[in-house]
Design a protein around this motif. Structure first.
Motif, PDB file in Angstrom:
ATOM      1  N   ALA A 293       1.609  -0.692  -8.241  1.00 17.27           N
ATOM      2  CA  ALA A 293       2.215   0.600  -7.910  1.00 17.27           C
ATOM      3  C   ALA A 293       1.581   1.203  -6.669  1.00 17.27           C
ATOM      4  O   ALA A 293       2.269   1.788  -5.821  1.00 17.27           O
ATOM      5  N   VAL A 294       0.270   1.063  -6.530  1.00 20.12           N
ATOM      6  CA  VAL A 294      -0.417   1.585  -5.342  1.00 20.12           C
ATOM      7  C   VAL A 294       0.021   0.820  -4.105  1.00 20.12           C
ATOM      8  O   VAL A 294       0.225   1.397  -3.032  1.00 20.12           O
ATOM      9  N   GLN A 295       0.189  -0.495  -4.244  1.00 17.88           N
ATOM     10  CA  GLN A 295       0.645  -1.286  -3.094  1.00 17.88           C
ATOM     11  C   GLN A 295       2.016  -0.813  -2.612  1.00 17.88           C
ATOM     12  O   GLN A 295       2.301  -0.789  -1.409  1.00 17.88           O
ATOM     13  N   GLN A 296       2.867  -0.415  -3.545  1.00 14.35           N
ATOM     14  CA  GLN A 296       4.235  -0.019  -3.203  1.00 14.35           C
ATOM     15  C   GLN A 296       4.335   1.455  -2.816  1.00 14.35           C
ATOM     16  O   GLN A 296       5.416   1.932  -2.489  1.00 14.35           O
ATOM     17  N   SER A 297       3.222   2.176  -2.854  1.00 14.10           N
ATOM     18  CA  SER A 297       3.213   3.604  -2.550  1.00 14.10           C
ATOM     19  C   SER A 297       2.129   3.868  -1.511  1.00 14.10           C
ATOM     20  O   SER A 297       1.375   2.988  -1.127  1.00 14.10           O
ATOM     21  N   ASN A 298       2.041   5.115  -1.084  1.00  8.40           N
ATOM     22  CA  ASN A 298       0.944   5.482  -0.180  1.00  8.40           C
ATOM     23  C   ASN A 298       0.231   6.728  -0.653  1.00  8.40           C
ATOM     24  O   ASN A 298      -0.498   7.361   0.107  1.00  8.40           O
ATOM     25  N   SER A 299       0.453   7.075  -1.912  1.00  7.56           N
ATOM     26  CA  SER A 299      -0.207   8.254  -2.454  1.00  7.56           C
ATOM     27  C   SER A 299      -0.359   8.097  -3.963  1.00  7.56           C
ATOM     28  O   SER A 299       0.369   7.328  -4.607  1.00  7.56           O
ATOM     29  N   ILE A 300      -1.300   8.842  -4.517  1.00  6.32           N
ATOM     30  CA  ILE A 300      -1.497   8.822  -5.970  1.00  6.32           C
ATOM     31  C   ILE A 300      -0.256   9.352  -6.671  1.00  6.32           C
ATOM     32  O   ILE A 300       0.174   8.835  -7.703  1.00  6.32           O
ATOM     33  N   ARG A 301       0.339  10.391  -6.092  1.00  7.60           N
ATOM     34  CA  ARG A 301       1.519  10.986  -6.721  1.00  7.60           C
ATOM     35  C   ARG A 301       2.678   9.991  -6.778  1.00  7.60           C
ATOM     36  O   ARG A 301       3.350   9.859  -7.807  1.00  7.60           O
ATOM     37  N   ALA A 302       2.915   9.280  -5.674  1.00  3.97           N
ATOM     38  CA  ALA A 302       4.013   8.310  -5.640  1.00  3.97           C
ATOM     39  C   ALA A 302       3.758   7.158  -6.608  1.00  3.97           C
ATOM     40  O   ALA A 302       4.679   6.684  -7.282  1.00  3.97           O
ATOM     41  N   ALA A 303       2.507   6.700  -6.688  1.00  8.12           N
ATOM     42  CA  ALA A 303       2.178   5.640  -7.644  1.00  8.12           C
ATOM     43  C   ALA A 303       2.399   6.123  -9.070  1.00  8.12           C
ATOM     44  O   ALA A 303       2.911   5.380  -9.922  1.00  8.12           O
ATOM     45  N   GLY A 304       2.030   7.380  -9.333  1.00  8.04           N
ATOM     46  CA  GLY A 304       2.245   7.942 -10.661  1.00  8.04           C
ATOM     47  C   GLY A 304       3.700   8.021 -11.037  1.00  8.04           C
ATOM     48  O   GLY A 304       4.078   7.763 -12.191  1.00  8.04           O
ATOM     49  N   GLU A 305       4.557   8.363 -10.071  1.00 10.17           N
ATOM     50  CA  GLU A 305       5.987   8.448 -10.344  1.00 10.17           C
ATOM     51  C   GLU A 305       6.540   7.078 -10.727  1.00 10.17           C
ATOM     52  O   GLU A 305       7.413   6.971 -11.596  1.00 10.17           O
ATOM     53  N   ARG A 306       6.045   6.025 -10.088  1.00  9.41           N
ATOM     54  CA  ARG A 306       6.496   4.680 -10.429  1.00  9.41           C
ATOM     55  C   ARG A 306       6.075   4.288 -11.848  1.00  9.41           C
ATOM     56  O   ARG A 306       6.783   3.553 -12.533  1.00  9.41           O
ATOM     57  N   LEU A 307       4.923   4.793 -12.283  1.00  5.15           N
ATOM     58  CA  LEU A 307       4.386   4.417 -13.582  1.00  5.15           C
ATOM     59  C   LEU A 307       4.699   5.416 -14.679  1.00  5.15           C
ATOM     60  O   LEU A 307       4.374   5.177 -15.849  1.00  5.15           O
ATOM     61  N   GLY A 308       5.296   6.562 -14.307  1.00  4.06           N
ATOM     62  CA  GLY A 308       5.559   7.596 -15.293  1.00  4.06           C
ATOM     63  C   GLY A 308       4.298   8.305 -15.734  1.00  4.06           C
ATOM     64  O   GLY A 308       4.183   8.722 -16.901  1.00  4.06           O
ATOM     65  N   MET A 309       3.349   8.457 -14.813  1.00  4.03           N
ATOM     66  CA  MET A 309       2.082   9.130 -15.112  1.00  4.03           C
ATOM     67  C   MET A 309       1.900  10.319 -14.183  1.00  4.03           C
ATOM     68  O   MET A 309       2.465  10.348 -13.081  1.00  4.03           O
ATOM     69  N   ASN A 310       1.052  11.265 -14.610  1.00  3.40           N
ATOM     70  CA  ASN A 310       0.768  12.376 -13.727  1.00  3.40           C
ATOM     71  C   ASN A 310      -0.376  12.021 -12.769  1.00  3.40           C
ATOM     72  O   ASN A 310      -1.062  11.015 -12.915  1.00  3.40           O
TER      73      ASN A 310
ATOM     74  N   SER B 249      -4.456   8.036   5.945  1.00  6.14           N
ATOM     75  CA  SER B 249      -3.019   7.789   5.773  1.00  6.14           C
ATOM     76  C   SER B 249      -2.629   7.622   4.308  1.00  6.14           C
ATOM     77  O   SER B 249      -1.460   7.382   4.010  1.00  6.14           O
ATOM     78  N   GLY B 250      -3.606   7.726   3.390  1.00 11.46           N
ATOM     79  CA  GLY B 250      -3.272   7.627   1.977  1.00 11.46           C
ATOM     80  C   GLY B 250      -4.184   6.660   1.237  1.00 11.46           C
ATOM     81  O   GLY B 250      -5.219   6.235   1.754  1.00 11.46           O
ATOM     82  N   ILE B 251      -3.767   6.300   0.027  1.00 14.63           N
ATOM     83  CA  ILE B 251      -4.540   5.375  -0.795  1.00 14.63           C
ATOM     84  C   ILE B 251      -4.288   3.939  -0.328  1.00 14.63           C
ATOM     85  O   ILE B 251      -3.143   3.532  -0.142  1.00 14.63           O
ATOM     86  N   LYS B 252      -5.359   3.185  -0.148  1.00 15.06           N
ATOM     87  CA  LYS B 252      -5.249   1.796   0.295  1.00 15.06           C
ATOM     88  C   LYS B 252      -5.965   0.872  -0.682  1.00 15.06           C
ATOM     89  O   LYS B 252      -6.886   1.280  -1.393  1.00 15.06           O
TER      90      LYS B 252
END
Length: 279
Positions: A12-29, A54-57
């Protein structure tokens, strides 16, 4: 890592650039994802995740774990397809991925009818202009607009999507030809090949439906999809020139083609789409 949920977080982190976006993919806050990432970092000799401007790497160490995550994901997707292909029940879950505009303007009422006619099939609908990956189990059935849908899938071509030039009736009546402007997406190279190449691009808007809405409100001309424009009473063709853009397809994975509920969904979609009067 031994926990599949940790690998899912890594993907999820690989497919996103932020904690929030990764959380949305996983259904987590946000806070849950942050705690999980911190826990994973602490359980390894080197950091798996790092925060940059630039975000989470994912670190170089994490990239090694990521290779395993992809392999596990592929194996699980293959297993899911195998199990689904051997399930000869007419009931069960089917996931459908299609472009938002196709759902809104061609299939919204029909999918509601499908659920009434087939209450034992739990149809889950995902809307995106990105192509869902059937190999990784992102969907069971996809509707794609493409001239090259790929040889890895099976299904049927429905009809070509036609495009033309549209504007609101009032805009054409009240705006002199030399003062008219274009509303386009990010790619506006095609403007130079039209009969209105001298007109400027005033707005560049990526969302397909929004471009039609802006044109309907009299903000300019568009190259629009006929199946959308014909449902907007304010829009009229600027010329009688209509051309095929890309083909509409209904597709599934080869291993799922004979699964009864998949066949039911595909036959329904093909049936209702082929009855549409689409220029």
């Amino acid at each position: 890592m031994e926990n599949w949920d940790d690998y899912r977080l890594l993907l999820a982190v690989q497919q996103s650039n932020s904690i929030r976006a990764a959380g949305e993919r996983l259904g987590m806050n946000h806070s849950t994802v942050s705690r999980r990432m911190q826990s994973i970092n602490q359980s390894h000799p080197f950091k798996v995740f790092e925060t940059t401007a630039s975000g989470i790497k994912i670190t170089e160490y994490g990239a090694v774990l990521l290779q395993t995550a992809h392999k596990v994901q592929d194996l699980m997707s293959e297993q899911a397809r195998t199990l689904a292909s051997q399930d000869f029940s007419q009931s069960g879950a089917v996931s459908l991925s299609l472009p938002p505009a196709i759902l809104q303007f061609l299939l919204l009422d029909d999918l509601a009818l499908f659920q009434q006619q087939h209450p034992d099939i739990r149809l889950t609908v995902f809307t995106s202009y990105d192509f869902a990956n059937l190999d990784s189990g992102e969907a069971d059935v996809v509707i794609r607009v493409s001239n090259d849908p790929g040889d890895e899938l099976v299904g049927h071509r429905v009809f070509p999507i036609q495009v033309g030039y549209f504007a609101s009736r009032e805009y054409l009546a009240n705006t002199p030809p030399e003062q008219r402007v274009w509303i386009t997406g990010a790619n506006c190279d095609w403007v130079s090949n039209t009969s209105f190449a001298e007109l400027p691009v005033r707005y560049q808007v990526e969302d397909l439906v929004t471009r039609h809405t802006m044109a309907a409100k009299g903000l300019g001309m568009i190259r629009g999809a006929c199946y959308i424009a014909e449902q907007c009473p304010e829009l009229v063709p600027v010329t009688d020139e209509f051309t095929p853009f890309q083909d509409l397809w209904v597709l599934t994975h080869p291993e799922l083609r004979d699964t009864p509920r998949i066949k039911t969904v595909m036959q329904f979609l093909l049936g209702v789409l082929r009855k549409k009067t689409v220029r």
